[in-house]
Design an enzyme around this catalytic site. Structure first.
Site, PDB file in Angstrom:
ATOM      1  N   LEU A 171       0.894  -1.147   0.132  1.00 13.06           N
ATOM      2  CA  LEU A 171       0.126   0.134  -0.048  1.00 13.06           C
ATOM      3  C   LEU A 171       0.924   1.158  -0.196  1.00 13.06           C
ATOM      4  O   LEU A 171       0.821   2.078   0.918  1.00 13.06           O
ATOM      5  CB  LEU A 171      -0.970  -0.058   1.244  1.00 13.06           C
ATOM      6  CG  LEU A 171      -2.279   1.083   1.148  1.00 13.06           C
ATOM      7  CD1 LEU A 171      -3.125   0.546  -0.138  1.00 13.06           C
ATOM      8  CD2 LEU A 171      -2.764   0.892   2.513  1.00 13.06           C
ATOM      9  N   GLY A 172       1.938   1.299  -1.165  1.00 14.76           N
ATOM     10  CA  GLY A 172       2.381   2.740  -1.239  1.00 14.76           C
ATOM     11  C   GLY A 172       1.799   3.653  -2.167  1.00 14.76           C
ATOM     12  O   GLY A 172       0.416   3.476  -1.957  1.00 14.76           O
ATOM     13  N   ILE A 174       1.403   3.699  -5.289  1.00 16.24           N
ATOM     14  CA  ILE A 174       0.377   2.978  -6.464  1.00 16.24           C
ATOM     15  C   ILE A 174      -0.727   2.447  -5.540  1.00 16.24           C
ATOM     16  O   ILE A 174      -1.827   2.489  -6.345  1.00 16.24           O
ATOM     17  CB  ILE A 174       1.216   2.126  -7.353  1.00 16.24           C
ATOM     18  CG1 ILE A 174       2.350   2.888  -7.960  1.00 16.24           C
ATOM     19  CG2 ILE A 174       0.251   1.204  -8.275  1.00 16.24           C
ATOM     20  CD1 ILE A 174       3.305   2.052  -8.926  1.00 16.24           C
ATOM     21  N   SER A 193       1.147  -5.266   3.640  1.00 17.09           N
ATOM     22  CA  SER A 193       2.281  -4.246   3.462  1.00 17.09           C
ATOM     23  C   SER A 193       3.425  -4.661   4.427  1.00 17.09           C
ATOM     24  O   SER A 193       3.125  -5.484   5.360  1.00 17.09           O
ATOM     25  CB  SER A 193       1.666  -2.813   3.752  1.00 17.09           C
ATOM     26  OG  SER A 193       2.263  -2.072   2.835  1.00 17.09           O
ATOM     27  N   ARG A 194       4.695  -4.152   4.470  1.00 15.03           N
ATOM     28  CA  ARG A 194       5.478  -4.127   5.403  1.00 15.03           C
ATOM     29  C   ARG A 194       5.220  -4.188   7.004  1.00 15.03           C
ATOM     30  O   ARG A 194       5.359  -4.789   7.801  1.00 15.03           O
ATOM     31  CB  ARG A 194       6.827  -3.488   4.937  1.00 15.03           C
ATOM     32  CG  ARG A 194       7.899  -4.215   4.477  1.00 15.03           C
ATOM     33  CD  ARG A 194       9.073  -3.381   3.829  1.00 15.03           C
ATOM     34  NE  ARG A 194       8.491  -2.246   3.328  1.00 15.03           N
ATOM     35  CZ  ARG A 194       9.297  -1.440   2.664  1.00 15.03           C
ATOM     36  NH1 ARG A 194      10.703  -1.431   2.622  1.00 15.03           N
ATOM     37  NH2 ARG A 194       8.636  -0.348   2.058  1.00 15.03           N
ATOM     38  N   SER A 195       4.302  -2.818   7.059  1.00 10.21           N
ATOM     39  CA  SER A 195       3.777  -2.629   8.307  1.00 10.21           C
ATOM     40  C   SER A 195       2.270  -2.147   8.215  1.00 10.21           C
ATOM     41  O   SER A 195       2.038  -1.630   7.003  1.00 10.21           O
ATOM     42  CB  SER A 195       4.675  -1.667   9.073  1.00 10.21           C
ATOM     43  OG  SER A 195       4.804  -0.470   7.924  1.00 10.21           O
ATOM     44  N   VAL A 249       0.647  -5.143 -11.446  1.00  7.92           N
ATOM     45  CA  VAL A 249       1.608  -3.837 -12.059  1.00  7.92           C
ATOM     46  C   VAL A 249       2.641  -3.744 -11.563  1.00  7.92           C
ATOM     47  O   VAL A 249       3.235  -2.336 -11.704  1.00  7.92           O
ATOM     48  CB  VAL A 249       0.580  -2.835 -12.054  1.00  7.92           C
ATOM     49  CG1 VAL A 249      -0.989  -3.100 -13.000  1.00  7.92           C
ATOM     50  CG2 VAL A 249      -0.148  -2.565 -10.763  1.00  7.92           C
ATOM     51  N   ARG A 251       6.112  -6.200 -10.456  1.00 17.14           N
ATOM     52  CA  ARG A 251       7.278  -6.727 -10.987  1.00 17.14           C
ATOM     53  C   ARG A 251       7.078  -8.053 -11.107  1.00 17.14           C
ATOM     54  O   ARG A 251       6.361  -8.928 -10.156  1.00 17.14           O
ATOM     55  CB  ARG A 251       8.279  -6.718  -9.967  1.00 17.14           C
ATOM     56  CG  ARG A 251       9.190  -5.466 -10.074  1.00 17.14           C
ATOM     57  CD  ARG A 251       9.616  -4.871 -11.268  1.00 17.14           C
ATOM     58  NE  ARG A 251      10.316  -3.711 -11.560  1.00 17.14           N
ATOM     59  CZ  ARG A 251       9.993  -2.610 -11.803  1.00 17.14           C
ATOM     60  NH1 ARG A 251       8.733  -2.609 -12.249  1.00 17.14           N
ATOM     61  NH2 ARG A 251      10.501  -1.471 -12.067  1.00 17.14           N
ATOM     62  N   GLU A 280      11.014 -10.301 -19.387  1.00 18.98           N
ATOM     63  CA  GLU A 280      10.571  -9.371 -20.409  1.00 18.98           C
ATOM     64  C   GLU A 280      11.589  -9.051 -21.494  1.00 18.98           C
ATOM     65  O   GLU A 280      12.841  -9.165 -21.201  1.00 18.98           O
ATOM     66  CB  GLU A 280      10.364  -7.948 -19.529  1.00 18.98           C
ATOM     67  CG  GLU A 280       9.139  -8.284 -18.708  1.00 18.98           C
ATOM     68  CD  GLU A 280       8.713  -7.129 -17.861  1.00 18.98           C
ATOM     69  OE1 GLU A 280       9.360  -5.930 -18.181  1.00 18.98           O
ATOM     70  OE2 GLU A 280       8.083  -7.218 -16.998  1.00 18.98           O
ATOM     71  N   HIS A 298       4.329  -4.305 -20.152  1.00 21.85           N
ATOM     72  CA  HIS A 298       5.147  -3.382 -19.190  1.00 21.85           C
ATOM     73  C   HIS A 298       4.794  -1.813 -19.431  1.00 21.85           C
ATOM     74  O   HIS A 298       5.447  -1.238 -19.544  1.00 21.85           O
ATOM     75  CB  HIS A 298       6.389  -3.803 -18.748  1.00 21.85           C
ATOM     76  CG  HIS A 298       7.087  -3.266 -17.514  1.00 21.85           C
ATOM     77  ND1 HIS A 298       8.018  -3.867 -16.724  1.00 21.85           N
ATOM     78  CD2 HIS A 298       6.653  -2.234 -16.957  1.00 21.85           C
ATOM     79  CE1 HIS A 298       8.264  -3.291 -15.739  1.00 21.85           C
ATOM     80  NE2 HIS A 298       7.715  -2.473 -15.744  1.00 21.85           N
TER      81      HIS A 298
HETATM   82  O1  LIG Z   1       7.881  -0.520 -14.057  1.00 21.30           O
HETATM   83  C1  LIG Z   1       8.119   0.742 -13.984  1.00 21.30           C
HETATM   84  C2  LIG Z   1       8.554   1.291 -13.025  1.00 21.30           C
HETATM   85  O2  LIG Z   1       9.271   0.918 -12.271  1.00 21.30           O
HETATM   86  O3  LIG Z   1       8.668   2.740 -13.180  1.00 21.30           O
END
Ligand SMILES: O=CC(=O)O
Length: 332
Positions: A171-172, A174, A193-195, A249, A251, A280, A298
């Site tokens: 939950l950063g 993005i 999330s990590r925390s 979305v 990695r 990729e 990507h």
């Molecule tokens: O994958 C795309 C980025 O990390 O900006």
């Protein structure tokens, strides 16, 4: 005579500018545009593989002060050791898993990234992939183009997005953008999330298996590191359940792709929307053959607006660093 001295003066003034090595795909140099490109001595290795370029230009590389790289081009310990004067890495990506941050820290090399530039586009794509998978838009599009005269009766029923239980992994910036968008669809959001984040009221699960158990959909938005690599494995997929959908979305290596293929073939998973892959560009016949899997190359960040934004941001980071000002989007 006058021309020659002007040329000499020009090359002399370029030689005195900070040297910036480009480490990216063909055409990468277009990222650094005027006025920023005029403030640096740019070393573009486009015509040679990087290690040949470094070997052929050893005299220049010893004074490279900054590297501008793309997310697919690693900054390894070996590369860092070939650039003894390096003080800054600017990556045009939000993810930094291709940069050896520990070695950069050890050498006192600062790192700047894409900050928040791509967050909205990537979140938009996550929602688009999810809607595409569950409403079978790309699948129907493919059939309609091949066979005229089809109607909705010829297709299996899709599924509603409204009210779905969506688990967000990471939950950063993005992840939060994804959550905000899906709230508008009355989805029930929870996260891993990590925390635990003190500023949101969404339920938090410290285990991704528990998150999956309590979700219909998982959206992967977290960083790739030793803790998260292949975190979405068979156990998580079984916990998500037969109708479950995974959207990635972030990695590709977050997902164990072999487990994904196996679960899909065994009917243990409902579908997936994938913008990123372990290797990729994607060249996996098995993934191409799956129904209910929507693929994207990507491309989460590839809008015109974000391209203009990243061109400015990389230039501003370089300019700030060499004017002894704080980085605009620091990583370390
Ligand atoms: O994958 C795309 C980025 O990390 O900006």
């Amino acid at each position: 005579m006058a021309d020659r001295s002007t040329n000499e003066e020009q090359s002399q003034s370029i030689i005195n500018l900070p040297k910036v090595l480009l480490h990216g795909p063909p055409g990468f140099s277009s990222l650094l545009q005027p006025p920023y490109s005029l403030k640096f001595h740019i070393l573009n290795n486009a015509s040679l593989p990087l290690h040949h370029f470094l070997a052929n230009h050893a005299h220049l590389c010893s004074s490279v002060a900054a590297v501008l790289c793309d997310g697919g081009y690693p900054i390894t310990t070996d590369l860092l050791s070939l650039l003894p004067s390096l003080r800054l890495v600017v990556t045009s990506s939000a993810g930094t898993d291709h940069v050896d941050l520990e070695e950069c820290r050890r050498r006192g090399v600062r790192v700047a990234g894409a900050g928040n530039i791509f967050s909205q586009d990537v979140a938009d794509l996550a929602v688009a992939l999810l809607i595409d998978v569950i409403m079978k838009i790309s699948a129907a599009d493919g059939c309609l183009r091949k066979r005229h005269g089809l109607s909705w009766r010829d297709f299996p029923l899709g599924s509603k997005l409204t009210g779905k239980k969506v688990g967000i992994v990471g939950l950063g910036k993005i992840g939060l953008e994804v959550a905000h968008r899906l709230e508008a669809f009355d989805c029930m959001i929870s996260y891993n999330s990590r925390s635990k984040k003190p500023f949101v009221s969404y339920p938090f699960y410290s285990s991704v298996v528990e998150l999956a158990t309590n979700s219909n959909v998982l959206v992967l938005c977290c960083a790739l590191n030793d803790q998260t690599r292949q975190m979405i494995n068979r156990e998580v997929m079984l916990a998500l359940g037969k109708g479950g959908v995974i959207v990635n979305v972030a990695r590709g290596a977050l997902i164990d792709e072999k487990d994904l293929l196996r679960c899909w073939l065994e009917g243990e998973i409902g579908g997936a929307g994938l913008d990123v892959f372990e290797n990729e560009p994607l060249d996996c016949e098995e993934l191409f053959s799956l129904d209910n899997v929507v693929l994207s190359p990507h491309a989460g960040f590839s809008t015109l607006e974000s391209y203009i934004g990243i061109c400015q941001l990389v230039g501003r980071n370089l300019e700030a660093f060499f004017s002894n000002k704080p980085l605009i989007s620091p990583v370390i």
